[in-house]
Scaffold this motif. Structure first.
Motif, short mmCIF file in Angstrom:
data_model
loop_
_atom_site.label_atom_id
_atom_site.label_comp_id
_atom_site.label_asym_id
_atom_site.label_seq_id
_atom_site.Cartn_x
_atom_site.Cartn_y
_atom_site.Cartn_z
N LEU A 1 0.83 -1.21 0.00
CA LEU A 1 0.00 0.00 0.00
C LEU A 1 0.86 1.26 0.00
O LEU A 1 1.77 1.42 0.82
N THR A 2 0.58 2.17 -0.95
CA THR A 2 1.24 3.48 -0.99
C THR A 2 0.17 4.56 -1.19
O THR A 2 -0.99 4.26 -1.47
N MET B 1 7.01 -3.83 5.51
CA MET B 1 6.88 -3.10 4.26
C MET B 1 8.22 -2.47 3.86
O MET B 1 8.60 -2.49 2.69
N THR B 2 8.93 -1.92 4.84
CA THR B 2 10.22 -1.30 4.57
C THR B 2 11.20 -2.30 3.98
O THR B 2 11.90 -2.01 2.99
N GLN B 3 11.27 -3.49 4.54
CA GLN B 3 12.20 -4.50 4.04
C GLN B 3 11.81 -4.99 2.65
O GLN B 3 12.67 -5.20 1.79
N LYS B 4 10.52 -5.12 2.40
CA LYS B 4 10.06 -5.55 1.08
C LYS B 4 10.34 -4.48 0.02
O LYS B 4 10.81 -4.78 -1.08
N PHE C 1 12.73 6.18 4.13
CA PHE C 1 11.32 6.25 3.73
C PHE C 1 10.51 7.06 4.74
O PHE C 1 10.95 7.29 5.87
N GLU C 2 9.30 7.44 4.30
CA GLU C 2 8.32 7.98 5.22
C GLU C 2 7.02 7.20 5.05
O GLU C 2 6.66 6.82 3.92
N PHE C 3 6.34 6.95 6.16
CA PHE C 3 5.07 6.24 6.14
C PHE C 3 4.00 7.08 6.81
O PHE C 3 4.28 7.92 7.66
N GLY C 4 2.77 6.81 6.42
CA GLY C 4 1.61 7.43 7.06
C GLY C 4 0.54 6.38 7.20
O GLY C 4 0.78 5.19 6.99
N TYR C 5 -0.67 6.82 7.53
CA TYR C 5 -1.77 5.85 7.65
C TYR C 5 -3.08 6.49 7.20
O TYR C 5 -3.25 7.70 7.28
N ASP C 6 -3.98 5.65 6.69
CA ASP C 6 -5.26 6.14 6.20
C ASP C 6 -6.28 6.22 7.33
O ASP C 6 -5.96 5.97 8.50
#
Length: 226
Positions: free
Chosen positions: A70-71, A161-164, A185-190
């Motif tokens: 998911l992105t 997810m980061t490793q994949k 990386f940067e991640f967020g959430y829905d």
């Protein structure tokens, strides 16, 4: 469209459909007229850098989406250097996630008495708070949970997810004779709390070597699309 945020290298607009539009700029972080992705202020303008950063982001986001990860990426327009993305909340006041394949940079500066420079690492994941004044302090999984920044499940999702994603990027670079040492990386959430990759995937966010020599971000972009 409504301007939501004017950033150093991208401006953010809210679209009528509820999504957001990222406008990539030619402004670069740096100091004394020299490009440096680690700096926290705009130091120079390089014609075309916004375009190449967007091109690399499109390339990898499409690959990552195709892999079922998911992105926030929806689509992009190279003519006006923009990328449409899904709405997402950031963790805390901003969190960076680094995946390391080699012991270099700040990792080696911290732990050099325990490991040799350039030693292999098993897709080692670390998280840091985005805080310039405090030098982007490291924070552990337990710390993130205790502070209410994320749940244990969200952390586990981010790590996986980061490793994949790092493997996707590293394998692609390897085909071009390039070796990925580490990447940020940067991640967020829905709205449902689902973790998603956000921001961009550009040469300034990764440390890459060729034949044992470090490749500067702008040179990396040229090699990547050669």
């Amino acid at each position: 469209m409504e301007l939501v945020y004017r950033g150093k290298t991208k401006d953010v607009f809210k679209m009528e459909n509820g999504n957001y539009l990222l406008k990539f700029k030619d402004d670069c972080t740096g100091k004394d007229g020299k490009f440096d992705p680690g700096e926290n202020s705009v130091g120079l303008t390089i014609e075309g850098v916004g375009d190449v950063n967007l091109r690399m982001s499109i390339y990898f986001f499409e690959k990552i989406n195709a892999a079922g990860i998911l992105t926030h990426y929806v689509k992009a327009n190279l003519d006006d250097t923009t990328m449409e993305v899904l709405p997402a909340k950031v963790f805390g006041k901003g969190l960076e996630v680094i995946c390391r394949h080699k012991a270099v940079g700040s990792f080696y500066r911290r732990y050099g008495e325990y490991i040799e420079l350039g030693a292999d690492l098993p897709a080692y994941v670390e998280t840091t708070f985005k805080n310039d004044e405090k030098g982007d302090p490291l924070v552990t999984k337990d710390g993130l949970v205790v502070l209410g920044v994320m749940t244990e499940r969200q952390y586990d999702d981010i790590k996986s997810m980061t490793q994949k994603i790092t493997r996707i990027v590293a394998d692609d670079l390897k085909e071009k004779g390039l070796v990925l040492y580490d990447i940020k990386f940067e991640f967020g959430y829905d709205k449902d709390g689902n973790v998603m990759l956000i921001d961009e995937i550009a040469s300034g966010n990764m440390r890459v070597y060729k034949d044992g020599e470090y490749i500067e971000p702008m040179e990396l972009s040229k090699l990547f699309f050669a």
